[in-house]
Motif scaffolding. Structure first.
Motif, PDB file in Angstrom:
ATOM      1  N   TYR A   1      -8.403 -27.979  -0.204  1.00 37.69           N
ATOM      2  CA  TYR A   1      -7.300 -28.507  -1.018  1.00 37.69           C
ATOM      3  C   TYR A   1      -7.834 -29.332  -2.183  1.00 37.69           C
ATOM      4  CZ  TYR A   1      -2.921 -30.833  -2.250  1.00 37.69           C
ATOM      5  OH  TYR A   1      -1.834 -31.306  -2.949  1.00 37.69           O
ATOM      6  N   LEU A   2      -8.747 -30.242  -1.884  1.00 41.77           N
ATOM      7  CA  LEU A   2      -9.336 -31.054  -2.946  1.00 41.77           C
ATOM      8  C   LEU A   2     -10.079 -30.173  -3.944  1.00 41.77           C
ATOM      9  CD1 LEU A   2     -10.081 -33.773  -4.196  1.00 41.77           C
ATOM     10  CD2 LEU A   2     -12.053 -33.855  -2.637  1.00 41.77           C
ATOM     11  N   GLY A   3     -10.756 -29.147  -3.460  1.00 46.70           N
ATOM     12  CA  GLY A   3     -11.472 -28.247  -4.358  1.00 46.70           C
ATOM     13  C   GLY A   3     -10.557 -27.555  -5.347  1.00 46.70           C
ATOM     14  N   GLY A   4      -9.386 -27.141  -4.889  1.00 51.17           N
ATOM     15  CA  GLY A   4      -8.416 -26.526  -5.793  1.00 51.17           C
ATOM     16  C   GLY A   4      -7.939 -27.485  -6.857  1.00 51.17           C
ATOM     17  N   ARG A   5      -7.714 -28.730  -6.473  1.00 50.09           N
ATOM     18  CA  ARG A   5      -7.310 -29.755  -7.440  1.00 50.09           C
ATOM     19  C   ARG A   5      -8.433 -30.024  -8.442  1.00 50.09           C
ATOM     20  NH1 ARG A   5      -2.754 -32.769  -6.324  1.00 50.09           N
ATOM     21  NH2 ARG A   5      -3.533 -34.400  -7.715  1.00 50.09           N
TER      22      ARG A   5
ATOM     23  N   THR B   1      -7.511 -13.941  -3.354  1.00 52.51           N
ATOM     24  CA  THR B   1      -7.179 -13.007  -2.289  1.00 52.51           C
ATOM     25  C   THR B   1      -6.726 -13.804  -1.075  1.00 52.51           C
ATOM     26  OG1 THR B   1      -8.808 -11.397  -3.048  1.00 52.51           O
ATOM     27  CG2 THR B   1      -8.038 -11.171  -0.795  1.00 52.51           C
ATOM     28  N   ILE B   2      -5.562 -13.464  -0.531  1.00 47.83           N
ATOM     29  CA  ILE B   2      -4.983 -14.184   0.595  1.00 47.83           C
ATOM     30  C   ILE B   2      -5.097 -13.340   1.858  1.00 47.83           C
ATOM     31  CG2 ILE B   2      -2.899 -15.241   1.535  1.00 47.83           C
ATOM     32  CD1 ILE B   2      -3.971 -16.730  -0.854  1.00 47.83           C
ATOM     33  N   MET B   3      -5.735 -13.874   2.881  1.00 49.02           N
ATOM     34  CA  MET B   3      -5.842 -13.175   4.150  1.00 49.02           C
ATOM     35  C   MET B   3      -4.512 -13.229   4.902  1.00 49.02           C
ATOM     36  SD  MET B   3      -8.901 -12.081   4.116  1.00 49.02           S
ATOM     37  CE  MET B   3     -10.428 -12.386   3.217  1.00 49.02           C
ATOM     38  N   SER B   4      -4.297 -12.252   5.786  1.00 48.29           N
ATOM     39  CA  SER B   4      -3.034 -12.176   6.517  1.00 48.29           C
ATOM     40  C   SER B   4      -2.916 -13.287   7.556  1.00 48.29           C
ATOM     41  CB  SER B   4      -2.896 -10.808   7.197  1.00 48.29           C
ATOM     42  OG  SER B   4      -3.994 -10.562   8.063  1.00 48.29           O
TER      43      SER B   4
ATOM     44  N   ASN C   1      -5.499 -19.708   7.326  1.00 48.20           N
ATOM     45  CA  ASN C   1      -6.861 -20.242   7.307  1.00 48.20           C
ATOM     46  C   ASN C   1      -6.961 -21.346   6.268  1.00 48.20           C
ATOM     47  OD1 ASN C   1      -7.949 -18.940   4.647  1.00 48.20           O
ATOM     48  ND2 ASN C   1      -7.014 -17.233   5.754  1.00 48.20           N
ATOM     49  N   GLU C   2      -8.061 -22.067   6.307  1.00 43.96           N
ATOM     50  CA  GLU C   2      -8.248 -23.209   5.426  1.00 43.96           C
ATOM     51  C   GLU C   2      -8.393 -22.799   3.963  1.00 43.96           C
ATOM     52  OE1 GLU C   2      -8.223 -26.571   6.456  1.00 43.96           O
ATOM     53  OE2 GLU C   2      -7.378 -25.523   8.181  1.00 43.96           O
ATOM     54  N   VAL C   3      -8.869 -21.590   3.704  1.00 49.02           N
ATOM     55  CA  VAL C   3      -9.103 -21.125   2.336  1.00 49.02           C
ATOM     56  C   VAL C   3      -7.799 -21.100   1.525  1.00 49.02           C
ATOM     57  CG1 VAL C   3      -9.927 -19.184   0.937  1.00 49.02           C
ATOM     58  CG2 VAL C   3     -11.143 -19.829   3.017  1.00 49.02           C
ATOM     59  N   ARG C   4      -6.687 -20.878   2.193  1.00 50.64           N
ATOM     60  CA  ARG C   4      -5.399 -20.839   1.496  1.00 50.64           C
ATOM     61  C   ARG C   4      -5.094 -22.156   0.780  1.00 50.64           C
ATOM     62  NH1 ARG C   4      -0.956 -17.835   5.408  1.00 50.64           N
ATOM     63  NH2 ARG C   4      -1.963 -15.789   5.477  1.00 50.64           N
TER      64      ARG C   4
ATOM     65  N   ILE D   1      -9.095 -20.173 -16.048  1.00 48.20           N
ATOM     66  CA  ILE D   1      -8.868 -19.399 -14.828  1.00 48.20           C
ATOM     67  C   ILE D   1      -9.630 -20.009 -13.660  1.00 48.20           C
ATOM     68  CG2 ILE D   1      -9.181 -17.163 -13.690  1.00 48.20           C
ATOM     69  CD1 ILE D   1      -8.884 -15.812 -16.382  1.00 48.20           C
ATOM     70  N   PHE D   2      -8.924 -20.186 -12.554  1.00 47.15           N
ATOM     71  CA  PHE D   2      -9.554 -20.600 -11.294  1.00 47.15           C
ATOM     72  C   PHE D   2      -9.545 -19.414 -10.346  1.00 47.15           C
ATOM     73  CE2 PHE D   2      -8.683 -22.722  -7.002  1.00 47.15           C
ATOM     74  CZ  PHE D   2     -10.035 -22.777  -6.683  1.00 47.15           C
ATOM     75  N   ALA D   3     -10.728 -18.962  -9.954  1.00 44.65           N
ATOM     76  CA  ALA D   3     -10.861 -17.853  -9.013  1.00 44.65           C
ATOM     77  C   ALA D   3     -11.132 -18.401  -7.624  1.00 44.65           C
ATOM     78  CB  ALA D   3     -11.988 -16.920  -9.449  1.00 44.65           C
ATOM     79  N   GLY D   4     -10.503 -17.821  -6.622  1.00 45.01           N
ATOM     80  CA  GLY D   4     -10.612 -18.333  -5.263  1.00 45.01           C
ATOM     81  C   GLY D   4     -11.982 -18.224  -4.642  1.00 45.01           C
ATOM     82  N   THR D   5     -12.841 -17.343  -5.170  1.00 50.29           N
ATOM     83  CA  THR D   5     -14.222 -17.225  -4.703  1.00 50.29           C
ATOM     84  C   THR D   5     -15.128 -16.950  -5.903  1.00 50.29           C
ATOM     85  OG1 THR D   5     -14.174 -14.822  -4.376  1.00 50.29           O
ATOM     86  CG2 THR D   5     -13.458 -16.201  -2.522  1.00 50.29           C
ATOM     87  N   ASP D   6     -16.408 -17.202  -5.723  1.00 52.85           N
ATOM     88  CA  ASP D   6     -17.364 -16.919  -6.794  1.00 52.85           C
ATOM     89  C   ASP D   6     -17.441 -15.427  -7.100  1.00 52.85           C
ATOM     90  OD1 ASP D   6     -17.989 -19.589  -7.016  1.00 52.85           O
ATOM     91  OD2 ASP D   6     -19.808 -19.472  -5.818  1.00 52.85           O
TER      92      ASP D   6
END
Length: 232
Positions: free
Chosen positions: A49-53, A72-75, A78-81, A142-147
């Motif tokens: 969460y802090l990383g997204g901010r 990309t959102i897993m079904s 998880n914490e990545v969301r 742009i913020f990408a969810g993964t490298d």
């Protein structure tokens, strides 16, 4: 998991978004990375969460005025969301125009091995960059969810004739090896991977010896400033 039980391993560190809950019980020392199963299974995670901010704040501080999230959102939950929640929370609290693109794991199973996934990312990104899908104008941050996703976006933007970071700034997440192999090198949110791994091993050993490990441990993340964002 059944094979591991048969071989009498001391424990398992799980980095998985698969449906494995039915195979887990108190007889097996299991520690999860980035996914919360239950209070009986320790979870080690970076502060997503802090990383997204931090990603959103960094883009804004460096002059981006209209942001875009691609993830990309897993079904399974998880914490990545929480990366998306942190990003959107910052934008809404500070009245920063933004849009979000989310793909399912079926749409984007692999950004490198799947041509259809790469094509989908490129076409959706093209629509946003041509101002066809947002009322706020063309994104310049742009913020990408993964490298890995960030690198694909960087390559797609270059094919469109967009300069990084002059026209569009990019921030990734994780700080894996590929972040420093591209040109310009990727600005990203660094996960404390080594520390997370050590905590997971410690949790296995504590559980095997009858000790108690907190149900969830969240470690701080940090910004790695590189070439895909501008100087202040």
């Amino acid at each position: 998991i059944e094979m591991a039980r048969a071989n009498k391993v001391d424990g398992i560190i799980g980095v998985t978004f698969s449906d494995v809950e039915e195979y887990l019980d108190d007889t097996l020392a299991f520690v999860s990375i980035e996914r919360r199963f239950s209070k009986n299974i320790p979870c080690v995670s970076g502060d997503n969460y802090l990383g997204g901010r931090m990603a959103a704040e960094n883009l804004v501080r460096r002059g981006a005025t209209n942001l875009l999230l691609v993830q990309t959102i897993m079904s399974v939950d998880n914490e990545v969301r929480k990366r998306r929640l942190g990003f959107e929370g910052y934008c809404e609290e500070n009245e920063i125009p933004y849009a979000s693109i989310t793909f399912s794991e079926k749409q984007v199973p692999s950004v490198y091995s799947s041509f259809s996934a790469r094509s989908l990312i490129g076409s959706v990104l093209q629509a946003h960059m041509n101002n066809q899908m947002t009322e706020n104008g063309r994104p310049n941050g742009i913020f990408a969810g993964t490298d890995h996703l960030a690198v694909v976006i960087q390559e797609e933007l270059e094919q469109m004739g967009r300069r990084v970071p002059e026209d569009v700034q990019i921030v990734g997440f994780d700080d894996v090896n590929i972040a420093t192999l591209v040109n310009p090198m990727l600005t990203t949110i660094r996960q404390p991977i080594k520390e997370m791994a050590q905590l997971a091993v410690d949790a296995i050993l504590k559980k095997r010896s009858g000790g108690v490990m907190p149900a969830k441990v969240v470690l701080p993340v940090s910004l790695m400033k590189r070439g895909t964002t501008k100087e202040k």
